[in-house]
Write an enzyme that holds these catalytic residues in place. Structure first.
Site, mmCIF file in Angstrom:
data_model
loop_
_atom_site.group_PDB
_atom_site.id
_atom_site.type_symbol
_atom_site.label_atom_id
_atom_site.label_comp_id
_atom_site.label_asym_id
_atom_site.label_seq_id
_atom_site.Cartn_x
_atom_site.Cartn_y
_atom_site.Cartn_z
ATOM 1 N N ASP A 79 -3.887 2.753 3.458
ATOM 2 C CA ASP A 79 -4.580 3.441 2.363
ATOM 3 C C ASP A 79 -5.211 2.477 1.372
ATOM 4 O O ASP A 79 -4.890 1.294 1.334
ATOM 5 C CB ASP A 79 -3.608 4.363 1.619
ATOM 6 C CG ASP A 79 -2.466 3.592 0.954
ATOM 7 O OD1 ASP A 79 -1.921 2.668 1.591
ATOM 8 O OD2 ASP A 79 -2.135 3.894 -0.199
ATOM 9 N N GLU A 146 0.775 3.334 0.575
ATOM 10 C CA GLU A 146 1.455 2.283 -0.175
ATOM 11 C C GLU A 146 1.175 2.413 -1.660
ATOM 12 O O GLU A 146 2.036 2.263 -2.509
ATOM 13 C CB GLU A 146 0.976 0.905 0.317
ATOM 14 C CG GLU A 146 1.738 -0.267 -0.279
ATOM 15 C CD GLU A 146 1.052 -0.932 -1.473
ATOM 16 O OE1 GLU A 146 1.619 -1.864 -2.045
ATOM 17 O OE2 GLU A 146 -0.047 -0.506 -1.858
#
Ligand SMILES: [Zn+2]
Length: 484
Positions: A79, A146
Site C-alpha cells: 500500500d 502498512e
C-alpha cells in the site's frame, strides 16, 4: 510505461515501478497490485500464496548450486499513502500516478509518488524475474495496509514463511541499515468528574499555542513542548496564587502527534482577572525561556470568554485533573545505551477532552524493549489509580530490539564496504515498523531494513533519488549473493 522512467537504471526495477504507478494501491485498496504480483509469479512459474488478510508470499528456488543456503525473505508493503495538494485534481482510485524527473529525482505531479514502498516492491519483482542472479532460496513477502496500522504484518500467521533471515526494503536513506524499531501502545484514561455551580464569576479563555508539535516517535527527543502539559502547569501555578474554577480543558488530536495547542476556560471573580493575568504572564515568560531555542513561536492568550460553556468542575475534580496531567510523564524516558541518538523509551500525553462527567486522556508510549514499554504503562496505570482514574490499556504492537551481533548485519556490512567503499550507518528508529510484528511471529528471525533515498514520504513532495535506486539494487544483488 511512463516515458520519464524509460532509460533509468536498473531497467527491470524501473519497468516494474512504472507498472506499479499505473495500478491504484492506496492503503486498504491494494488488491489490484497484489493481483499484479501474483500474475508475475504465475508468469514465472513460481509458487505463491495469499492469506486472508491479503498478504502474499512468492517462493523462488535457489540459483544453481546454492540450494543449501538458508532462505532469505525480501519484504515490502503493497500500500501507499494517498495525499495530494488541494489544487490538484486526482482520483487515486482510478488514475495512474504521473511521474516527473527533476534534478535527478523522480516525483509525482502534485500527489504522493508511492516510492514508499513502490521502489522496494519493484526491486523484489526485479529479483523475482531475473534469471542471472546468484542467490539461495528466496521468499518474497508483500504485506497489505502498512501505512494505516501495520495490519497486514499484524495478521500474518506463523507458518506463512519458511525463511529465517529477512530484508525489509522499506527504509529511506541509502547507506543506512535500520536494525531496530520501537514497540508502542496507548493508554486511554477516564477520570470521573463532578461539576458544581460557581455563583457569579467571570469566565476566561486561556490558550497556549504556536508550538511545533511533530511525530511522537520521530521528534520526541527534540525538546519540543507539550501544549497540554504546559497548560496544566500554568493552571497549577495559578492555583498556587489564587482560587479559580476550571470548566474546560482541551487539546491534541492524534495519538502519535505531540500536541501543539491547548485551551482552558476558567471562572474567577472579575475583580481578580488582572491579577490572574499577571501570574499567568509571569509563569509563561519563565517557561518560554526554558524553550527559547526550540519553541520560538510559543504564545499564549488570556481573555474574557464569550461562551456560556459548561459548569465548572467541583474543586476535588479540578485538583485530580490538573494533578493527573502534571504527573503523567511526557517525552524521552530513556536513551539507548549503545546506539547514539536512539530514543529507547518515551511517552506522549497526546489528547485531552472533557465531557460533562468525565475527562478522556490518551497517552502513547513507545520502547524498543518490551519490558520497558510494559514498565511505562504500569507507571501510567499507577498514577491513574492515585488520581482516581481508570486506565484502559489495549494491546499495542511489539518493537524490534536491535541486535548488534546479528550474523546478517555482519555479512551485509562487508558487502556494503565492497559496494560503496564504507560501512553503512547502523541505526534504529523510535517508531513502528513491520519488522517488530514479523519478528514477534517468527522468533529468531534475523532482520535488517534498508532502501534507496526517499524524501518527504506521505506528502505530495515525496521524491526518490534516481542514483540511490541504482546503488540500492546493486547492493541488494550483492547481498543476496553473499548470503547464498
Ligand atoms: Zn513504507
Amino acid at each position: 510505461m511512463s516515458e520519464v522512467l524509460a532509460g533509468l537504471k536498473p531497467e527491470s526495477l524501473w519497468k516494474h515501478f512504472g507498472r506499479i504507478l499505473e495500478i491504484p494501491h492506496c492503503s486498504g485498496r491494494e488488491k489490484a497490485l497484489g493481483d499484479y504480483v501474483i500474475g508475475e509469479a504465475k508468469r514465472l512459474n513460481l509458487d505463491w500464496k495469499r492469506d486472508e488478510a491479503g498478504n502474499i508470499v512468492v517462493s523462488k528456488p535457489a540459483s544453481p548450486g546454492r540450494d543449501r543456503a538458508e532462505t532469505v525473505i525480501l519484504q515490502g508493503h503493497l500500500d501507499m499513502v494517498c495525499e495530494k495538494n488541494s489544487d490538484v485534481q486526482h482520483d487515486f482510485g482510478k488514475q495512474p500516478i504521473i511521474a516527473e524527473l527533476k534534478n535527478g529525482w523522480v516525483q509525482a505531479r502534485g500527489t504522493t509518488l508511492g516510492s514508499d514502498n513502490g521502489i522496494g516492491l519493484a526491486a523484489a519483482l526485479a529479483v523475482m524475474e531475473s534469471g542471472s542472479l546468484v542467490h539461495g532460496p528466496l521468499e518474497f513477502l508483500f504485506t497489505v495496509d502498512e501505512e494505516t496500522g501495520l495490519t497486514g504484518a499484524r495478521k500474518i500467521q506463523p507458518g506463512f514463511l519458511k525463511g529465517t533471515r529477512m530484508m525489509n526494503l522499506d527504509s529511506e536513506e541509502l547507506g543506512t541499515f535500520t536494525i531496530g524499531c520501537a514497540g508502542g501502545a496507548d493508554t486511554e484514561i477516564t477520570l470521573p468528574l463532578r461539576r458544581q455551580p460557581a455563583g457569579k464569576q467571570g469566565r476566561y479563555l486561556l490558550k497556549v499555542l504556536g508550538f511545533r508539535g511533530g511525530h511522537s516517535g520521530i521528534d520526541i527527543h527534540l525538546g519540543r513542548a507539550n501544549a497540554l502539559k504546559l497548560l496544566a502547569r500554568l493552571l497549577a501555578e495559578l492555583e498556587e496564587n489564587m482560587p479559580f474554577r476550571l470548566a474546560v480543558f482541551e487539546g491534541g488530536n492524534k495519538h502519535n502527534a505531540i500536541p501543539r495547542e491547548a485551551w482552558a476556560e476558567i471562572l474567577l471573580p472579575e475583580s481578580r482577572a488582572g491579577e490572574a493575568e499577571s501570574v499567568l504572564k509571569e509563569s509563561f515568560d519563565k517557561i518560554k525561556v526554558e524553550y527559547q531555542v526550540v519553541e520560538k513561536d510559543a504564545a499564549w492568550s488570556f481573555a474574557k470568554s464569550k461562551s456560556r460553556g459548561p459548569q465548572p468542575l467541583a474543586p476535588s475534580s479540578q485538583r485530580s485533573l490538573i494533578g493527573l496531567l502534571l504527573a503523567l510523564p511526557h517525552g524521552v524516558l530513556a536513551m539507548h545505551p549503545e546506539i547514539a541518538g536512539l530514543v529507547e523509551t518515551s511517552n506522549n500525553v497526546a489528547i485531552v477532552r472533557l465531557k460533562p462527567a468525565r475527562a478522556q486522556i490518551t497517552c502513547s508510549s513507545r520502547s524498543s524493549i518490551a519490558s520497558a514499554l510494559r514498565a511505562v504503562r504500569l507507571n501510567i496505570k499507577v498514577i491513574c489509580r492515585m488520581a482516581g482514574a481508570k486506565a484502559h490499556q489495549p494491546e499495542g504492537y511489539p518493537g524490534w530490539m536491535p541486535d548488534l551481533n546479528s550474523p546478517m548485519l555482519k555479512a551485509l556490512q562487508d558487502v556494503h564496504v565492497r559496494v560503496f567503499g564504507k560501512p553503512a550507518v547502523v541505526g534504529a528508529i523510535h517508531a513502528g515498523l513491520e519488522c517488530g510484528l514479523i519478528g514477534e511471529k517468527f522468533p529468531g528471525m534475523d532482520m535488517i531494513s534498508f532502501g534507496p533515498t526517499i524524501q518527504h514520504p506521505h506528502s505530495p513532495e515525496e521524491r526518490v533519488y534516481v542514483e540511490s535506486v541504482d546503488g540500492f539494487f546493486t547492493f541488494l544483488v550483492q547481498a543476496l549473493s553473499a548470503l547464498s
